[in-house]
Scaffold this active site. Structure first.
Site, PDB file in Angstrom:
ATOM      1  N   CYS A   1      37.730  25.565  38.066  1.00 15.11           N
ATOM      2  CA  CYS A   1      36.918  24.109  38.690  1.00 15.11           C
ATOM      3  C   CYS A   1      37.540  23.292  37.657  1.00 15.11           C
ATOM      4  O   CYS A   1      38.487  23.515  36.908  1.00 15.11           O
ATOM      5  CB  CYS A   1      36.102  24.072  38.386  1.00 15.11           C
ATOM      6  SG  CYS A   1      34.976  22.912  38.341  1.00 15.11           S
TER       7      CYS A   1
ATOM      8  N   CYS B   1      28.163  23.541  31.763  1.00  7.89           N
ATOM      9  CA  CYS B   1      28.708  24.678  32.710  1.00  7.89           C
ATOM     10  C   CYS B   1      28.379  25.523  32.013  1.00  7.89           C
ATOM     11  O   CYS B   1      29.586  26.047  31.249  1.00  7.89           O
ATOM     12  CB  CYS B   1      29.996  24.763  33.600  1.00  7.89           C
ATOM     13  SG  CYS B   1      30.472  25.699  34.603  1.00  7.89           S
TER      14      CYS B   1
ATOM     15  N   GLY C   1      32.392  28.108  39.605  1.00  7.44           N
ATOM     16  CA  GLY C   1      34.092  26.898  39.947  1.00  7.44           C
ATOM     17  C   GLY C   1      33.353  26.140  40.775  1.00  7.44           C
ATOM     18  O   GLY C   1      32.180  25.418  41.393  1.00  7.44           O
TER      19      GLY C   1
ATOM     20  N   SER D   1      26.541  18.214  43.701  1.00 13.11           N
ATOM     21  CA  SER D   1      26.649  18.249  42.454  1.00 13.11           C
ATOM     22  C   SER D   1      26.684  16.287  41.329  1.00 13.11           C
ATOM     23  O   SER D   1      27.824  16.106  41.728  1.00 13.11           O
ATOM     24  CB  SER D   1      27.180  18.331  41.968  1.00 13.11           C
ATOM     25  OG  SER D   1      26.725  20.217  41.758  1.00 13.11           O
TER      26      SER D   1
ATOM     27  N   ARG E   1      29.189  14.925  33.109  1.00  6.37           N
ATOM     28  CA  ARG E   1      30.559  15.449  34.083  1.00  6.37           C
ATOM     29  C   ARG E   1      31.678  14.685  33.584  1.00  6.37           C
ATOM     30  O   ARG E   1      31.966  13.724  34.731  1.00  6.37           O
ATOM     31  CB  ARG E   1      29.932  15.308  35.725  1.00  6.37           C
ATOM     32  CG  ARG E   1      28.272  15.932  35.349  1.00  6.37           C
ATOM     33  CD  ARG E   1      27.916  16.345  36.914  1.00  6.37           C
ATOM     34  NE  ARG E   1      28.479  17.211  37.634  1.00  6.37           N
ATOM     35  CZ  ARG E   1      28.733  18.592  38.156  1.00  6.37           C
ATOM     36  NH1 ARG E   1      28.107  19.112  37.052  1.00  6.37           N
ATOM     37  NH2 ARG E   1      29.381  18.719  38.793  1.00  6.37           N
TER      38      ARG E   1
ATOM     39  N   ASP F   1      23.404  35.121  40.247  1.00  4.60           N
ATOM     40  CA  ASP F   1      24.226  34.107  40.160  1.00  4.60           C
ATOM     41  C   ASP F   1      24.281  34.113  38.335  1.00  4.60           C
ATOM     42  O   ASP F   1      24.868  33.543  37.498  1.00  4.60           O
ATOM     43  CB  ASP F   1      24.848  33.156  40.640  1.00  4.60           C
ATOM     44  CG  ASP F   1      25.127  31.974  40.525  1.00  4.60           C
ATOM     45  OD1 ASP F   1      26.730  32.174  39.679  1.00  4.60           O
ATOM     46  OD2 ASP F   1      24.994  30.843  39.958  1.00  4.60           O
TER      47      ASP F   1
ATOM     48  N   CYS G   1      -2.212  33.325  32.516  1.00  6.78           N
ATOM     49  CA  CYS G   1      -2.094  32.059  32.906  1.00  6.78           C
ATOM     50  C   CYS G   1      -2.563  31.803  34.030  1.00  6.78           C
ATOM     51  O   CYS G   1      -2.615  32.587  34.859  1.00  6.78           O
ATOM     52  CB  CYS G   1      -0.894  31.793  32.274  1.00  6.78           C
ATOM     53  SG  CYS G   1      -0.299  30.075  32.776  1.00  6.78           S
TER      54      CYS G   1
ATOM     55  N   CYS H   1       4.567  29.628  38.984  1.00  6.57           N
ATOM     56  CA  CYS H   1       5.891  29.917  38.399  1.00  6.57           C
ATOM     57  C   CYS H   1       6.244  31.239  38.009  1.00  6.57           C
ATOM     58  O   CYS H   1       7.937  31.410  38.297  1.00  6.57           O
ATOM     59  CB  CYS H   1       6.351  29.566  37.053  1.00  6.57           C
ATOM     60  SG  CYS H   1       5.445  29.818  35.319  1.00  6.57           S
TER      61      CYS H   1
ATOM     62  N   CYS I   1      12.329  31.967  35.646  1.00  4.80           N
ATOM     63  CA  CYS I   1      13.968  32.487  35.546  1.00  4.80           C
ATOM     64  C   CYS I   1      14.126  33.178  33.701  1.00  4.80           C
ATOM     65  O   CYS I   1      13.587  33.303  33.465  1.00  4.80           O
ATOM     66  CB  CYS I   1      15.093  31.801  35.686  1.00  4.80           C
ATOM     67  SG  CYS I   1      16.853  32.925  35.797  1.00  4.80           S
TER      68      CYS I   1
END
Length: 435
Positions: A34, A41, A86, A141, A153, A313, A357, A363, A367
């Site tokens: 990148c 990141c 990247g 982004s 950034r 990812d 819940c 949800c 993740c």
């Protein structure tokens, strides 16, 4: 008919994966390379996993195999190619011209879609013309107004990038490129929800996705691997604390609530905030459209520059490496026991606190990478953002119920902007005409 009866099972025949939904194999055409050094990141550190590599550019040999197998091995009518980094534009425009030619070569009757996630600093007229002509969806982004964006950034020299992004956004509009904004929400930006949201509206942005930034400080496992951030919880029993830029659970919930309150009164028909769309879909009983909010995961894999394939990812670590596209059978990679177990563990590893819940269907524990705190009763595996999500879902539930009623009456969801929504103790929700 029960939920499990509706779902078609995957079948493998002649090395083709037969699945009504297919899978996504996100490509990293230049690995973790990148030209920016964003402080939050999570992918720059992946260079440590390929520490003997000097060239991170995906060879055309691997590109062709990737394109061919991604198309041929899925029995679906639409195939998505997702290019990420990247910074994927570092691979050069000719690489993507080649990719499009290969897609046409192998597509047959299947329809091909391309999306690319970029920091925007390399965009020019030539890139935008290509994206427009080939119907690429560009994910840009951009974290918000200048003070918010430039807070994290910066480029390799330590300089801010906001002004470059404004030029890039202008080029995107000029060439009518399909785009959306992916805005990272950090501890700093979470305190400025309306400044961020109104900035995007002022810039003519229609599609916005807000992404919570949560990373942990390095632990013993990551240090052995040469990584700078903590590995997923399953790898390490002694969980480290979060980084200083990570958004807090309360900050994440309040950020969404503040924006939702303005959106639901003014912008339902004009601005698409994906976070709200996903919540509404869950409330209407529809299946989650992003892996974060589905019951199980495992259909979104990633292919690195050298053909290595990982479970996700956010799980590009040695433990989650499934094989290589040149050497291994793709059917066994995607439908093999390792990946199936990885996907099912999302629901199987939920603590009882989640299972009880009322917002579980909204949800599904979000993740798995962020499930590293204990529940109030001391059980492991609660999502770090849980309390923020509960606050958010509690707040928006009356509005989602109102929208659901409007839809059931055959009216547009945007009609919600004509009403004030309230609850009266002991009575059902009221919709009061306000204009």
């Amino acid at each position: 008919m029960g939920r499990n009866q509706k779902r078609k099972k995957n079948r493998i025949k002649d090395n083709i994966i037969w699945d009504e939904k297919g899978f996504h194999l996100m490509a990293k055409p230049c690995g973790p390379l990148c030209n920016l050094r964003c402080s939050y990141c999570f992918y720059l550190e992946k260079k440590s996993l390929y520490r003997h590599v000097t060239n991170y550019y995906m060879p055309e040999e691997i590109l062709e195999v990737y394109v061919r197998k991604n198309i041929e091995m899925q029995h679906v009518t639409e195939i998505s190619f997702i290019w990420q980094g990247g910074e994927p534009l570092l691979r050069g425009l000719d690489f993507y011209r080649k990719a499009v030619k290969l897609q046409k070569k192998y597509a047959g009757k299947k329809q091909i879609f391309n999306s690319i996630q970029t920091n925007g600093t390399l965009l020019n007229d030539e890139w935008c013309e290509f994206f427009s002509e080939n119907n690429f969806l560009v994910g840009l982004s951009l974290d918000g107004p200048q003070d918010v964006h430039d807070y994290h950034r910066i480029n390799e020299g330590g300089y801010p990038t906001f002004n470059i992004l404004m030029k890039a956004l202008g080029l995107i509009h000029k060439h009518n490129v399909q785009f959306n904004i992916l805005a990272c929400v950090t501890e700093y930006s979470s305190k400025k929800p309306l400044e961020v949201y109104r900035f995007f509206k002022d810039m003519g942005v229609v599609f916005i996705q807000f992404i919570p930034i949560v990373e942990r400080k390095p632990d013993s496992v990551s240090e052995k691997l040469g990584l700078t951030l903590g590995v997923p919880p399953a790898e390490e029993g002694n969980i480290s604390s979060v980084t200083q830029w990570s958004v807090t659970a309360e900050g994440w919930g309040d950020f969404l609530i503040n924006i939702f309150d303005e959106w639901v009164r003014r912008d339902v028909s004009s601005t698409i905030v994906m976070n709200f769309e996903w919540a509404l879909a869950a409330y209407l009983g529809l299946e989650g459209t992003v892996c974060y909010y589905t019951e199980n995961c495992g259909n979104s894999l990633v292919i690195e520059h050298n053909g290595d394939i990982y479970s996700c990812d956010h799980f590009v670590y040695p433990r989650y490496k499934l094989g290589n596209i040149l050497r291994d059978n793709m059917s066994r990679i995607v439908n093999g026991p390792e990946q199936k177990t990885f996907g099912r563990n999302k629901s199987k590893s939920l603590p009882q606190y989640c299972l009880k819940c009322k917002f579980l269907s909204a949800c599904h524990g979000e993740c798995p990478k962020r499930r590293f705190i204990k529940s109030p009763d001391g059980e492991e595996g609660l999502n770090y953002l849980c309390e923020g999500y509960k606050k958010y879902f509690n707040h928006i539930a009356p509005y989602l119920e109102a929208i659901k009623r409007l839809v059931e009456k055959g009216e547009e969801p945007a009609k919600i902007m004509d009403y004030a929504v309230s609850f009266v103790p002991g009575r059902e929700m009221l919709l009061v005409k306000q204009r």
